[in-house]
Design a protein around this motif. Structure first.
Motif, PDB file in Angstrom:
ATOM      1  N   ILE A  50       0.834  -1.199   0.000  1.00  0.00           N
ATOM      2  CA  ILE A  50       0.000   0.000   0.000  1.00  0.00           C
ATOM      3  C   ILE A  50       0.873   1.255   0.000  1.00  0.00           C
ATOM      4  CG2 ILE A  50      -1.634   1.352   1.380  1.00  0.00           C
ATOM      5  CD1 ILE A  50      -2.799  -1.314   2.365  1.00  0.00           C
ATOM      6  N   ALA A  51       1.980   1.200   0.738  1.00  0.00           N
ATOM      7  CA  ALA A  51       2.885   2.348   0.814  1.00  0.00           C
ATOM      8  C   ALA A  51       3.729   2.502  -0.443  1.00  0.00           C
ATOM      9  CB  ALA A  51       3.783   2.221   2.039  1.00  0.00           C
ATOM     10  N   GLY A  52       3.668   1.527  -1.349  1.00  0.00           N
ATOM     11  CA  GLY A  52       4.427   1.610  -2.589  1.00  0.00           C
ATOM     12  C   GLY A  52       5.891   1.280  -2.435  1.00  0.00           C
ATOM     13  N   GLY A  53       6.234   0.473  -1.422  1.00  0.00           N
ATOM     14  CA  GLY A  53       7.635   0.157  -1.161  1.00  0.00           C
ATOM     15  C   GLY A  53       7.999  -1.278  -1.468  1.00  0.00           C
ATOM     16  N   HIS A  54       9.295  -1.518  -1.562  1.00  0.00           N
ATOM     17  CA  HIS A  54       9.826  -2.855  -1.809  1.00  0.00           C
ATOM     18  C   HIS A  54      10.123  -3.541  -0.477  1.00  0.00           C
ATOM     19  CE1 HIS A  54      10.173  -1.452  -5.914  1.00  0.00           C
ATOM     20  NE2 HIS A  54      10.922  -0.448  -5.504  1.00  0.00           N
ATOM     21  N   VAL A  55      10.204  -4.878  -0.514  1.00  0.00           N
ATOM     22  CA  VAL A  55      10.343  -5.644   0.721  1.00  0.00           C
ATOM     23  C   VAL A  55      11.470  -6.657   0.597  1.00  0.00           C
ATOM     24  CG1 VAL A  55       9.212  -7.208   2.342  1.00  0.00           C
ATOM     25  CG2 VAL A  55       7.885  -5.403   1.230  1.00  0.00           C
ATOM     26  N   LEU A  56      12.297  -6.704   1.634  1.00  0.00           N
ATOM     27  CA  LEU A  56      13.320  -7.739   1.758  1.00  0.00           C
ATOM     28  C   LEU A  56      12.775  -8.802   2.705  1.00  0.00           C
ATOM     29  CD1 LEU A  56      16.245  -8.596   1.058  1.00  0.00           C
ATOM     30  CD2 LEU A  56      16.985  -7.335   3.095  1.00  0.00           C
ATOM     31  N   LEU A  57      12.606 -10.014   2.193  1.00  0.00           N
ATOM     32  CA  LEU A  57      12.080 -11.120   2.990  1.00  0.00           C
ATOM     33  C   LEU A  57      13.241 -11.999   3.457  1.00  0.00           C
ATOM     34  CD1 LEU A  57       9.108 -12.186   0.678  1.00  0.00           C
ATOM     35  CD2 LEU A  57       8.912 -10.986   2.850  1.00  0.00           C
ATOM     36  N   GLU A  58      13.368 -12.148   4.745  1.00  0.00           N
ATOM     37  CA  GLU A  58      14.445 -12.980   5.282  1.00  0.00           C
ATOM     38  C   GLU A  58      13.859 -14.140   6.073  1.00  0.00           C
ATOM     39  OE1 GLU A  58      18.392 -11.448   6.850  1.00  0.00           O
ATOM     40  OE2 GLU A  58      17.438 -12.127   8.712  1.00  0.00           O
ATOM     41  N   GLY A  59      14.349 -15.335   5.793  1.00  0.00           N
ATOM     42  CA  GLY A  59      13.880 -16.517   6.497  1.00  0.00           C
ATOM     43  C   GLY A  59      14.585 -17.747   5.975  1.00  0.00           C
ATOM     44  N   VAL A  60      14.646 -18.769   6.799  1.00  0.00           N
ATOM     45  CA  VAL A  60      15.266 -20.013   6.383  1.00  0.00           C
ATOM     46  C   VAL A  60      14.419 -20.664   5.294  1.00  0.00           C
ATOM     47  CG1 VAL A  60      16.334 -20.355   8.639  1.00  0.00           C
ATOM     48  CG2 VAL A  60      14.070 -21.319   8.186  1.00  0.00           C
ATOM     49  N   PRO A  61      14.987 -21.605   4.540  1.00  0.00           N
ATOM     50  CA  PRO A  61      14.194 -22.273   3.498  1.00  0.00           C
ATOM     51  C   PRO A  61      12.981 -22.989   4.090  1.00  0.00           C
ATOM     52  CG  PRO A  61      16.541 -22.698   3.169  1.00  0.00           C
ATOM     53  CD  PRO A  61      16.414 -22.022   4.497  1.00  0.00           C
ATOM     54  N   GLY A  62      11.879 -22.943   3.353  1.00  0.00           N
ATOM     55  CA  GLY A  62      10.699 -23.708   3.739  1.00  0.00           C
ATOM     56  C   GLY A  62       9.690 -22.988   4.602  1.00  0.00           C
ATOM     57  N   VAL A  63       9.829 -21.667   4.777  1.00  0.00           N
ATOM     58  CA  VAL A  63       8.862 -20.941   5.613  1.00  0.00           C
ATOM     59  C   VAL A  63       7.853 -20.162   4.764  1.00  0.00           C
ATOM     60  CG1 VAL A  63      10.310 -20.777   7.671  1.00  0.00           C
ATOM     61  CG2 VAL A  63      10.516 -19.044   5.879  1.00  0.00           C
ATOM     62  N   ALA A  64       7.736 -20.523   3.494  1.00  0.00           N
ATOM     63  CA  ALA A  64       6.669 -20.034   2.599  1.00  0.00           C
ATOM     64  C   ALA A  64       6.919 -18.636   2.036  1.00  0.00           C
ATOM     65  CB  ALA A  64       5.313 -20.080   3.294  1.00  0.00           C
ATOM     66  N   LYS A  65       8.168 -18.242   1.854  1.00  0.00           N
ATOM     67  CA  LYS A  65       8.446 -16.930   1.265  1.00  0.00           C
ATOM     68  C   LYS A  65       7.939 -16.865  -0.179  1.00  0.00           C
ATOM     69  CE  LYS A  65      12.912 -17.101   2.038  1.00  0.00           C
ATOM     70  NZ  LYS A  65      13.021 -18.389   2.736  1.00  0.00           N
ATOM     71  N   THR A  66       8.264 -17.886  -0.975  1.00  0.00           N
ATOM     72  CA  THR A  66       7.828 -17.902  -2.373  1.00  0.00           C
ATOM     73  C   THR A  66       6.315 -18.064  -2.465  1.00  0.00           C
ATOM     74  OG1 THR A  66       9.944 -18.846  -3.072  1.00  0.00           O
ATOM     75  CG2 THR A  66       8.088 -19.070  -4.595  1.00  0.00           C
ATOM     76  N   ARG A  67       5.758 -18.904  -1.637  1.00  0.00           N
ATOM     77  CA  ARG A  67       4.305 -19.116  -1.619  1.00  0.00           C
ATOM     78  C   ARG A  67       3.578 -17.816  -1.322  1.00  0.00           C
ATOM     79  NH1 ARG A  67       1.189 -23.788  -0.703  1.00  0.00           N
ATOM     80  NH2 ARG A  67      -0.852 -23.430   0.258  1.00  0.00           N
ATOM     81  N   ARG A 230      -3.884   2.834  -1.948  1.00  0.00           N
ATOM     82  CA  ARG A 230      -2.742   3.746  -1.894  1.00  0.00           C
ATOM     83  C   ARG A 230      -3.202   5.195  -1.780  1.00  0.00           C
ATOM     84  NH1 ARG A 230       1.638   1.222  -6.287  1.00  0.00           N
ATOM     85  NH2 ARG A 230       2.347  -0.492  -4.921  1.00  0.00           N
ATOM     86  N   GLU A 231      -4.231   5.522  -2.518  1.00  0.00           N
ATOM     87  CA  GLU A 231      -4.768   6.880  -2.451  1.00  0.00           C
ATOM     88  C   GLU A 231      -5.354   7.157  -1.071  1.00  0.00           C
ATOM     89  OE1 GLU A 231      -5.692  10.687  -3.302  1.00  0.00           O
ATOM     90  OE2 GLU A 231      -4.442   9.323  -4.498  1.00  0.00           O
ATOM     91  N   ALA A 232      -6.037   6.169  -0.515  1.00  0.00           N
ATOM     92  CA  ALA A 232      -6.619   6.336   0.818  1.00  0.00           C
ATOM     93  C   ALA A 232      -5.531   6.518   1.873  1.00  0.00           C
ATOM     94  CB  ALA A 232      -7.492   5.127   1.157  1.00  0.00           C
ATOM     95  N   ALA A 233      -4.415   5.797   1.723  1.00  0.00           N
ATOM     96  CA  ALA A 233      -3.311   5.921   2.679  1.00  0.00           C
ATOM     97  C   ALA A 233      -2.723   7.329   2.653  1.00  0.00           C
ATOM     98  CB  ALA A 233      -2.235   4.883   2.376  1.00  0.00           C
TER      99      ALA A 233
END
Length: 332
Positions: A50-67, A230-233
């Protein structure tokens, strides 16, 4: 304590996930049914979107990041692309190339996989510097430049980049300039026992369909819903005292004894944008200090550097940020 939950700065306990209200409550509910046990990460991801930003996802394999990334794109009916970063990946493998057409006697731009609404970059820290630089331009400018020509990326272009916190061999540390372009660093931890059991039961009952999460989205939204959110935010009412609170947190990070590098001026803007999106997810039209504190951890944790002494003591960024938040006066 699961790192994906926000921490209440005063009580030291996980802050609650936003209640089922707001303009994207149905979207959040569907995602929570597909990616079980990661309600905190889902809410943070939606706030970043909503804020229009990018995200760095950190986690061990198998915790559903790709899902989670695939499901997020599917629920908004957004175009999705995935790039596996490797040490031999070239910038053109990401951005695209100019191809010569003999019949026309000219070059034609062939877009790369970066031209998508939602781009999943797996193991972002495995690519060399030139490829990182190409991604950096796209994240900041939302365009790709090739042979002097600029090509605009989709309006909803969002990078979700993953990195494994336990593997460092063959990786390239992300430069501070690139880390600063990520609105949030969302840490995805193991789910609670009951959630993991529910996940196991769902996988058993659904069989092969479990591996096709997009098929479980019954009421998809669309990118127009995202634009409206986004407009509402942007319209969230913000008191001057809350703006001062945002600035106080960022400036305090530059003087905090355990940090050798504090948050940049860009952080103030990103913290405010994230907090307004968080308020919207809770169905409110105004910003509170609690909204700011609830998103402070994912917005700040990748923008500060610990001193060698703090590292020797076994401290981490999250712990130090929580301590810092306790020291900043809350406006009344």
């Amino acid at each position: 304590m699961n790192d994906e939950h926000q921490v209440d700065a005063e009580a030291g306990r996980p802050a609650p996930t936003p209640p089922p209200a707001g303009p994207l409550a149905d979207v959040r509910a569907q995602l929570e049914g597909i990616v079980i046990g990661q309600a905190g990460a889902i809410s943070q991801l939606l706030a970043a979107l909503i804020a229009g930003g990018h995200v760095l996802l950190e986690g061990v394999p198998g915790v559903a990041k790709t899902r989670l990334a695939r499901s997020l794109a599917a629920v908004f009916q957004a175009s999705f692309s995935r790039i596996q970063f490797t040490p031999d990946l070239m910038p053109s493998d990401v951005t695209g190339v100019n191809v010569f057409e003999p019949e026309q006697g000219r070059f034609r731009f062939r877009p790369g996989p970066i031209f998508a609404d939602i781009l999943l970059v797996d193991e972002v820290n495995r690519a060399p510097a030139k490829t990182q630089a190409a991604l950096l331009e796209a994240m900041q400018e939302r365009q790709v430049t090739l042979d002097g020509a600029s090509h605009l990326l989709p309006e909803a272009f969002t990078v979700l980049a993953t990195q494994n916190p336990i593997e460092y061999e063959g990786t390239y540390p992300l430069p501070e300039a690139q880390l600063d372009r990520f609105l949030m660093k969302v840490v995805i931890d193991y789910p609670e026992r009951d959630d993991e059991l529910a996940m196991l039961a769902a996988a058993h009952s659904q069989g092969p369909e479990w591996d096709r999460p997009v098929e479980h989205i019954r009421e998809p939204a669309d990118l127009e819903r995202l634009r409206e959110a986004r407009e509402a935010a942007h319209q969230i009412e913000t008191d001057a005292a809350v703006l001062e609170f945002v600035l106080s947190i960022v400036r305090a990070s530059r003087e905090f004894a355990s940090f050798s590098l504090g948050a940049s001026p860009r952080t103030s803007i990103m913290l405010l944008q994230a907090a307004k999106a968080w308020a919207l997810l809770q169905g409110r039209g105004y910003l509170t200090p609690d909204d700011v504190r609830d998103v402070a951890l994912p917005v700040l944790r990748h923008r500060v550097l610990l001193t060698p002494e703090a590292q020797i003591e076994g401290l981490d960024a999250d712990h130090c940020i929580q301590t810092l938040l306790q020291q900043v006066a809350i406006p009344r």
